[in-house]
Scaffold this motif. Structure first.
Motif: not given
Length: 368
Positions: A128, A163, A168
């Motif tokens: 991420l 993000r 997430e």
């Protein structure tokens, strides 16, 4: 002949004339980008419904091969913008008013996706982003740090992955290149493509526009793979042309004739031409078939990138080996072509991912 086809040779001349200087200075080829813009190449892939010519992948690989022959740094900056317009034509995600504004400008409007981060690396490997977009009363504010941002200091629009808040969920946001809070850090000190200025960009609570959710587009990988492979074939073309001229003109006293008269040099050049020529035929064929809606051709694009970029690197390496010190001295362009063509290995999809995916397909259904 289309308008861009008539103008392309002149653009390549401008790029070629300035490439060495921009390599030495590690500076963006601004006059080359202006020439590319004036020739209509930056917007060649704008869809017809937006008033553009709607150039397909076959035209795009032709353009990028030629620009890569002149200056691959300018070609790479151009490629990112052409790919962005092509994607917007296939699967629109920008708000209509924002995209219309980008197209109305009478100056070059460069576009690039900024995805890679210091800790994350390339997102195709998973993970991420640390870059975060926080919703405010009037939209979003984006903060974070991206690296390897090609053409950073001249980008009109940055498509930044981030993000959403503390979730997430990862989305793409549009950020103006000149927005308050955008800082370009001059970190680019690379072996090749020095003029691409793929610097770091940091964002500090920058106004950002949320794009529509991205729809998986199987053609994106085909465009990236074939387009970038064509660019590096252009680099190899330039190296090959210099080599042929050098061998035809170089006449050692002991030989009394040009090096080009020797069979071993003729054989070597023949090998280079065979490799580059067949690689180009492969790229062009797959691009044309992809434009015609052939999904199988699009799926073969990463493998074609592997073959073509290996051919490009191999051809320039062979040219350097043939001429010895002359190939590595800075007064000759061959050493620059060598440094530039090596950058073919870094673009997604990278070679290990391409061959691993092909191997998994080969063993599908045969292993438990």
């Amino acid at each position: 002949m289309s308008d861009w086809e008539e103008k392309l040779p002149g653009v390549v001349e401008i790029l070629t004339a300035n490439a060495a200087r921009h390599d030495r200075e590690a500076s963006l080829p601004d006059e080359g980008i202006q020439a590319i813009h004036e020739a209509g190449l930056l917007t060649a892939t704008v869809h017809e419904r937006h008033g553009g010519p709607g150039a397909g992948l076959a035209d795009t690989v032709t353009i990028l091969r030629s620009l890569g022959r002149g200056d691959p740094s300018a070609a790479l900056v151009t490629a990112m913008t052409m790919f962005a317009h092509a994607l917007q034509g296939r699967t629109p995600t920008w708000p209509d008013d924002v995209y219309a504004e980008a197209l109305r400008a009478d100056r070059p409007v460069l576009i690039n996706e900024l995805q890679v981060e210091p800790d994350l690396g390339t997102p195709v490997r998973g993970g991420l982003p640390a870059t975060v977009a926080v919703e405010t009363g009037g939209g979003f504010e984006l903060s974070g740090h991206k690296i390897y941002c090609t053409g950073a200091e001249l980008l009109g629009w940055m498509v930044v992955t981030a993000r959403v808040g503390d979730t997430e969920e990862v989305r793409a946001f549009l950020v103006r290149g000149d927005a308050p809070g955008v800082t370009v850090k001059a970190t680019w000190d690379h072996l090749g493509l020095r003029g691409s200025r793929s610097d770091d960009v940091t964002f500090d609570r920058v106004p950002a526009v949320l794009t529509a959710p991205a729809v998986r587009d199987p053609l994106t990988q085909a465009w990236n793979s074939l387009g970038l492979a064509a660019l590096y074939l252009g680099v190899a073309d330039a190296a090959r042309d210099w080599l042929v001229t050098f061998l035809a003109e170089r006449t050692p006293a002991a030989l009394g004739a040009p090096l080009a008269t020797l069979p071993r040099f003729q054989t070597a050049v023949g090998e280079i031409d065979a490799s580059l020529g067949t690689s180009w035929d492969l790229l062009w064929s797959l691009a044309e078939r992809t434009d015609a809606g052939d999904d199988a051709a699009a799926a073969r694009a990463p493998a074609a990138k592997l073959i073509a970029t290996r051919a490009a690197i191999g051809a320039v390496e062979q040219a350097v080996a043939l001429v010895g010190n002359n190939g590595l001295t800075r007064r000759n362009p061959l050493e620059r072509h060598y440094r530039d063509v090596l950058c073919a290995r870094v673009h997604t999809p990278q070679n290990d991912a391409i061959v691993s995916a092909a191997g998994r397909v080969a063993f599908a259904g045969l292993l438990p």
